[in-house]
Design a protein around this motif. Structure first.
Motif, PDB file in Angstrom:
ATOM      1  N   LEU A 106       0.828  -1.206   0.000  1.00  0.00           N
ATOM      2  CA  LEU A 106       0.000   0.000   0.000  1.00  0.00           C
ATOM      3  C   LEU A 106       0.862   1.256   0.000  1.00  0.00           C
ATOM      4  O   LEU A 106       0.610   2.206  -0.754  1.00  0.00           O
ATOM      5  N   ILE A 107       1.906   1.267   0.826  1.00  0.00           N
ATOM      6  CA  ILE A 107       2.828   2.411   0.876  1.00  0.00           C
ATOM      7  C   ILE A 107       3.461   2.646  -0.489  1.00  0.00           C
ATOM      8  O   ILE A 107       3.494   3.769  -1.007  1.00  0.00           O
ATOM      9  N   ALA A 108       3.961   1.581  -1.101  1.00  0.00           N
ATOM     10  CA  ALA A 108       4.673   1.705  -2.377  1.00  0.00           C
ATOM     11  C   ALA A 108       3.759   2.201  -3.494  1.00  0.00           C
ATOM     12  O   ALA A 108       4.128   3.090  -4.271  1.00  0.00           O
ATOM     13  N   VAL A 109       2.558   1.652  -3.592  1.00  0.00           N
ATOM     14  CA  VAL A 109       1.633   2.025  -4.667  1.00  0.00           C
ATOM     15  C   VAL A 109       1.158   3.471  -4.516  1.00  0.00           C
ATOM     16  O   VAL A 109       1.164   4.245  -5.484  1.00  0.00           O
ATOM     17  N   VAL A 110       0.763   3.857  -3.322  1.00  0.00           N
ATOM     18  CA  VAL A 110       0.265   5.217  -3.090  1.00  0.00           C
ATOM     19  C   VAL A 110       1.366   6.245  -3.369  1.00  0.00           C
ATOM     20  O   VAL A 110       1.142   7.273  -4.016  1.00  0.00           O
ATOM     21  N   PHE A 111       2.584   5.963  -2.887  1.00  0.00           N
ATOM     22  CA  PHE A 111       3.692   6.892  -3.088  1.00  0.00           C
ATOM     23  C   PHE A 111       4.020   7.060  -4.565  1.00  0.00           C
ATOM     24  O   PHE A 111       4.219   8.177  -5.061  1.00  0.00           O
ATOM     25  N   VAL A 155      10.735   5.908  -0.107  1.00  0.00           N
ATOM     26  CA  VAL A 155       9.712   6.944   0.031  1.00  0.00           C
ATOM     27  C   VAL A 155      10.325   8.206   0.631  1.00  0.00           C
ATOM     28  O   VAL A 155       9.978   9.334   0.263  1.00  0.00           O
ATOM     29  N   TYR A 156      11.273   8.027   1.536  1.00  0.00           N
ATOM     30  CA  TYR A 156      11.936   9.184   2.159  1.00  0.00           C
ATOM     31  C   TYR A 156      13.060   9.755   1.291  1.00  0.00           C
ATOM     32  O   TYR A 156      13.176  10.976   1.136  1.00  0.00           O
ATOM     33  N   MET A 235       6.527   0.559  -7.978  1.00  0.00           N
ATOM     34  CA  MET A 235       5.125   0.280  -8.300  1.00  0.00           C
ATOM     35  C   MET A 235       4.900  -1.219  -8.525  1.00  0.00           C
ATOM     36  O   MET A 235       3.944  -1.807  -7.995  1.00  0.00           O
ATOM     37  N   ILE A 236       5.770  -1.852  -9.309  1.00  0.00           N
ATOM     38  CA  ILE A 236       5.633  -3.291  -9.567  1.00  0.00           C
ATOM     39  C   ILE A 236       5.686  -4.072  -8.262  1.00  0.00           C
ATOM     40  O   ILE A 236       4.887  -4.980  -8.014  1.00  0.00           O
TER      41      ILE A 236
END
Length: 252
Positions: A106-111, A155-156, A235-236
């Motif tokens: 969820l973190i990876a896709v939203v970011f 993400v950071y 994303m993948i």
């Protein structure tokens, strides 16, 4: 296990992919290593076999990137990550891999969607103690169980637009410390039995090969391509982890 061709079919590319990522090329592609090995064994066993290999890769990566890392970011990220590793160890018996996979996915896709859907060139963010502390802790926590700390730390770091070598060198130091901190907890939890350690030893020669290959690929590609690949693999990875997490929960 060591006489099973399927083990090598999954384990060899898994180790090489991790090494290439440690060398700086492809970023989050390493996160597919545990799921790939999990095709022929449990995710916990795959993580236990990989950890000693990752520690050797970290030594090669530190030598490869020697001195090329962002010290200010590391002073924020590392203490937070150690706290996250401690939380991961304490909750190891409580949280399933599926819950952790859903969280990271969820973190990876939203970011990544936020980055792709934004109009114009995204603003560059600087060093931030609050953000760095939060994402460092998340990275340490998610790294403990399935070696999936890459997306949170990216993400950071990615919005800072660091030089590609400085970015990868910072990530190399970060995970060298995190993986070393995980070793005592893995021993305490009984993750290192004779079978797992023997499998690690057999695969160990692939560690420097993967790292050197990744570093060569990093040096022969431009910075814009590296960042695009990082977001693409993020994303993948996120979609893969969401699918895997949901699938495992539905099975229960």
């Amino acid at each position: 296990m060591l006489t099973d061709p399927l083990f090598y079919l999954c384990a060899i590319p898994a180790v090489l992919l991790y090494g290439i990522a440690k060398g700086g090329f492809g970023g989050n592609v390493a996160i597919v290593s545990v799921p790939l090995m999990a095709l022929v064994m449990s995710p916990q066993q795959a993580a236990a076999i990989l950890l000693p290999i990752l520690c050797v890769m970290d030594l090669v990566a530190l030598r490869t990137f020697r001195g090329r890392w962002h010290r200010e970011n590391l002073r924020i990220l590392i203490p937070a990550a150690l706290f996250g590793v401690l939380l991961g160890a304490l909750s190891f018996r409580l949280l399933s891999d599926a819950h952790i996979q859903l969280l990271i996915g969820l973190i990876a896709v939203v970011f990544t969607l936020n980055y792709w859907l934004r109009r114009g060139e995204p603003s560059v963010r600087g060093v931030d103690r609050l953000r760095g502390g939060f994402w460092g802790a998340v990275a340490g926590f998610t790294s403990f169980g399935i070696h999936a700390g890459g997306p949170p730390v990216n993400v950071y770091l990615l919005p800072q637009r660091l030089d590609k070598t400085l970015l990868m060198g910072t990530i190399a130091v970060f995970f060298a410390v995190v993986n070393l901190a995980k070793l005592p907890a893995y021993v305490y939890l009984g993750q290192f039995d004779t079978s797992n350690l023997l499998a690690s030893l057999v695969l160990l020669p692939l560690a420097p090969i993967g790292v050197r290959l990744g570093f060569w690929m990093l040096q022969h590609s431009n910075e814009q391509l590296i960042y695009r690949l990082c977001y693409l693999f993020l994303m993948i990875t996120g979609l893969r982890l969401l699918y895997q997490g949901v699938s495992e929960l539905l099975l229960f």
